[in-house]
Every structure is written in C-alpha cells, then in structure tokens.
Design a protein around this motif. Structure first.
Motif, short mmCIF file in Angstrom:
data_model
loop_
_atom_site.label_atom_id
_atom_site.label_comp_id
_atom_site.label_asym_id
_atom_site.label_seq_id
_atom_site.Cartn_x
_atom_site.Cartn_y
_atom_site.Cartn_z
N ILE A 120 104.38 56.97 -77.91
CA ILE A 120 104.40 55.85 -78.86
C ILE A 120 103.88 56.38 -80.19
O ILE A 120 102.67 56.59 -80.37
CB ILE A 120 103.54 54.67 -78.36
CG1 ILE A 120 104.02 54.23 -76.99
CG2 ILE A 120 103.62 53.51 -79.36
CD1 ILE A 120 103.26 53.05 -76.41
N GLY B 231 104.86 50.59 -89.03
CA GLY B 231 105.16 49.37 -88.28
C GLY B 231 106.50 48.75 -88.60
O GLY B 231 107.24 49.19 -89.48
N CYS B 232 106.81 47.71 -87.84
CA CYS B 232 108.11 47.02 -87.89
C CYS B 232 108.32 46.29 -89.22
O CYS B 232 107.54 45.39 -89.57
CB CYS B 232 108.19 46.05 -86.72
SG CYS B 232 109.67 45.02 -86.69
N CYS C 96 105.16 38.98 -80.10
CA CYS C 96 104.84 40.38 -80.36
C CYS C 96 103.69 40.54 -81.36
O CYS C 96 103.65 39.88 -82.39
CB CYS C 96 106.09 41.08 -80.90
SG CYS C 96 105.81 42.81 -81.29
N TYR D 262 102.68 44.09 -81.77
CA TYR D 262 102.62 45.54 -81.82
C TYR D 262 102.32 46.05 -83.23
O TYR D 262 101.88 47.19 -83.41
CB TYR D 262 103.92 46.16 -81.32
CG TYR D 262 104.10 46.10 -79.83
CD1 TYR D 262 103.09 46.54 -78.97
CD2 TYR D 262 105.27 45.61 -79.26
CE1 TYR D 262 103.24 46.48 -77.60
CE2 TYR D 262 105.43 45.55 -77.88
CZ TYR D 262 104.42 45.99 -77.05
OH TYR D 262 104.57 45.94 -75.70
N ASP E 186 99.11 47.79 -83.97
CA ASP E 186 98.90 49.21 -83.66
C ASP E 186 99.40 50.13 -84.76
O ASP E 186 99.21 51.35 -84.68
CB ASP E 186 99.65 49.57 -82.36
CG ASP E 186 99.06 48.89 -81.14
OD1 ASP E 186 97.84 48.67 -81.12
OD2 ASP E 186 99.84 48.57 -80.21
N SER E 187 100.03 49.56 -85.78
CA SER E 187 100.61 50.37 -86.84
C SER E 187 99.52 50.88 -87.79
O SER E 187 98.37 50.45 -87.75
CB SER E 187 101.64 49.55 -87.63
OG SER E 187 101.00 48.47 -88.29
N SER F 55 106.92 50.98 -81.59
CA SER F 55 106.53 49.56 -81.66
C SER F 55 107.30 48.87 -82.78
O SER F 55 106.88 47.83 -83.29
CB SER F 55 105.02 49.40 -81.87
OG SER F 55 104.32 50.04 -80.82
N HIS G 276 100.14 38.67 -76.24
CA HIS G 276 99.60 39.64 -77.21
C HIS G 276 98.62 38.95 -78.15
O HIS G 276 98.89 37.85 -78.62
CB HIS G 276 100.73 40.24 -78.06
CG HIS G 276 101.61 41.16 -77.30
ND1 HIS G 276 102.46 42.05 -77.94
CD2 HIS G 276 101.80 41.38 -75.98
CE1 HIS G 276 103.12 42.76 -77.04
NE2 HIS G 276 102.74 42.36 -75.85
#
Length: 362
Positions: A46, A51-52, A64, A66, A69-70, A109, A253
């Motif tokens: 990962i 990030g997204c 979500c 995630y 975590d970015s 992610s 989450h």
C-alpha cells in the motif's frame, strides 16, 4: 450531500500526521488465488501517496476514510520508487527463484493510474521492474476515469506478451453495485453504469482484467436488500466481463459518513450469514468465475459480524477465507453451523422488512 461530505472530510484531515515518504503505508505477503485458478503467494504494497483526488474534490465515498492514510505533504516519484523498492528488495531473491508463484498487488488507497498520486516516472519504473521480474500477476486499483488508452498502453509497454513475460494484469475497480441509485445516493461514487461498461470493454481490448469490487450493505438499505443487491450486481458484472468478483463487506471507517450513522445506532454492518448466502448463491450460478471476499474487519463490531463474541464469528471468517482461496462451493453448501446467531439473523431480516420502507425493488 457533497458539501456535507467535504466538510466532514476536511474536519478529519486536519488530524493527519506526516510519515516517512520513503516507506509505504503497509506491506504483507499471503496465500492467494491467481486468475487461472492456481494458488500461490501475493505481495501487497500500500503505497503512501497524497491520496484520492475524488475524495479531496467531492468528499468521496460515504464508507471510505482511506484518505486519512495519505500524506499531507508532496510525494515525489523518487519517494514512490523508494517505497516500492523497500518491499521488493526484501523478497527479490525469493521472487526470482520462484517468479511464477508470485503476484504483486499495488494499492494507493486511491487510484494508482492517477498521476496526481503516482507520477508517470514512478509508474514507468514500477511497471518496468515488474516486467523484468516476470511474475505471475500484477494488480493495481483505479477509478474509471484513469483507466484510459494512454495508461493501458503504458502498462503494456512494459508488461506484455511479446517479451516472454506473460504476466496477468488486473485493475481493481470500485463498482460497488450495479444499482445506480444506491451507488450514487448511498455511496456517492460518482460513476455511472455506462462508465463501468466502457471501462471493462476498453481494458479487455488490452487483455487487462477488471476485478470488480462490490460493497456488501451500503448505507440506507436493509439487510435483505443488501443480500439481493450483492447477488444481482455480481451476476451482472460477470456478464459484463469482469475477470473476478471481490466482495467487500462494509467496515466502519473512522471519519466516514457511515461511522457517523453507525454511532447513532442507525446502521449495522452485514451479518456473516448474509455473506455466506451471497457467496453461495453467486458461486453456484457462476462456477467458472472467481468469487472472492475480503475478511478485513471481520468479526469486530465495526466489521461484518453476527452476535457479539459468539464463537461462530471466527469459524465463519475462516470458512470465507478458505472458500476464497479454494473456490470450493461444497464448503458453503455443507456449512451447517447453527447457533442463536442464525435465528437472530432471520428475525432481524423479518423485522426490518416489516418496519422499514425499502429503497425499492432491487
């Protein structure tokens, strides 16, 4: 909803802490099943990116987080390459000695193919290295909008059948459901069925498989609707030509809208008996298809579970993991572990159907 989700996202993003940009978020190895049905080892990495982009721009998907975590600071191609090498160097000798027993899974992610997260230099280095390792499979994840002719050509430039590196390539795509009302209103995915159909066709033109991620029990639907939707969506995705189905039972989450509603006791993750029902029904109708299920979060209260602390929780988790690796339908058909949880599950479904107005016939 978009305005609210962005506010919720920004509130939690302020809590992010910077981490070493030269090391991935996580990595691990495990037994895995390849696209041809054989079993081997996978290395999952990962990568730490910014990030997204969809989550930044729109607030992202309702289940979500995630993005937490970015990295709050820039991640360069050099950082991405260092992250990748820090894991590959650890296993390189073993991979070279037994390359056709290995797959590499690269997750961010977000979308690996979005150069906002992984710049072209980093992509090219990773694809070139994987091509030279000559492993069995490589898997990445991406939203539809980044699975383009340009990016598919980039993949096939380094990973193709002309250099004797017959490596299976799969891209994990968050389809979530084939019900557009659920996908856009309950999940806030921002993707249409037409987008998904076009993406699958385009990827297949390059002999790149699409692994369809399907979410079990999005927000605002009943347990029974979740079962029906998951079964229907899987059957439709298989007809569209996905290379495999990967069910993702909802997990709560931190920082997500799903968590907020769960904390108000207005949402419950799916029962494990529901997952068994879904897997059994889909596999029995699609014997030649790979049907997988992620077990992360099981059986915590934030993940799929039956009654709290019941011994059946871990037994069913083990059963799901065994089925995912072996694809042995008899494991599900012969499953006969009965406890109070099963009666509770049945009564829960009856109560919901009787007292909650359904979203609609699925």
């Amino acid at each position: 909803m978009e305005k609210y989700l962005k506010q919720l996202r920004n509130k939690h993003l302020r809590k992010r802490k910077g981490k070493n940009p030269n090391y991935p978020i996580a990595s691990w190895t495990q037994d895995d099943i390849f696209r041809d049905g054989t079993i081997g080892k996978s290395i999952t990495i990962i990568l730490r990116t910014v990030g997204c982009k969809y989550a930044y721009n729109t607030g992202g998907c309702t289940m979500c987080s995630y993005l937490m975590d970015s990295s709050p600071v820039e991640i360069t191609s050099e950082n991405i390459i260092n992250q990748f090498n820090s894991v590959i160097d650890k296993y390189k000798k073993e991979i070279i000695e037994n390359s056709k027993n290995y797959s590499i899974k690269l997750f961010t992610s977000g979308s690996f193919l979005d150069d906002f997260e992984v710049q072209k230099e980093g992509m090219e280095y990773i694809f070139k290295t994987i091509g030279e390792l000559n492993i069995k499979e490589v898997a990445i994840e991406s939203r539809c909008e980044y699975i383009t002719e340009e990016n598919l050509k980039l993949i096939r430039k380094y990973i193709n059948n002309n250099n004797n590196n017959n490596i299976n390539v799969e891209i994990g795509l968050g389809i979530e459901t084939t019900n557009e009302e659920i996908r856009n209103n309950s999940i806030h995915k921002g993707v249409s069925n037409k987008d998904i159909e076009n993406t699958i066709k385009l990827a297949n033109n390059y002999n790149v498989g699409i692994k369809g991620y399907l979410l079990i029990k999005p927000l605002f639907i009943t347990e029974k609707e979740a079962i029906n939707d998951a079964i229907k969506s899987a059957n439709q995705c298989i007809k569209l030509g996905v290379s495999r189905i990967s069910f993702c039972p909802a997990t709560i989450h931190k920082g997500s809208l799903m968590e907020l509603i769960w904390q108000k006791n207005q949402y419950r993750p799916p029962f494990l008996y529901s997952i068994i029902e879904i897997l059994k029904e889909v596999k029995s109708k699609n014997l030649d298809s790979l049907i997988m299920c992620d077990t992360s979060g099981i059986p915590s209260l934030r993940g799929s579970h039956n009654i709290k602390d019941c011994s059946c929780n871990f037994k069913i988790k083990e059963l799901i993991e065994d089925f995912t690796i072996t694809q042995d339908l008899s494991l599900l058909e012969e499953f006969n572990f009965n406890c109070n949880c099963k009666d509770y599950w049945k009564e829960y479904i009856k109560y919901e159907q009787k007292n909650i107005v359904p979203l609609g016939e699925l």
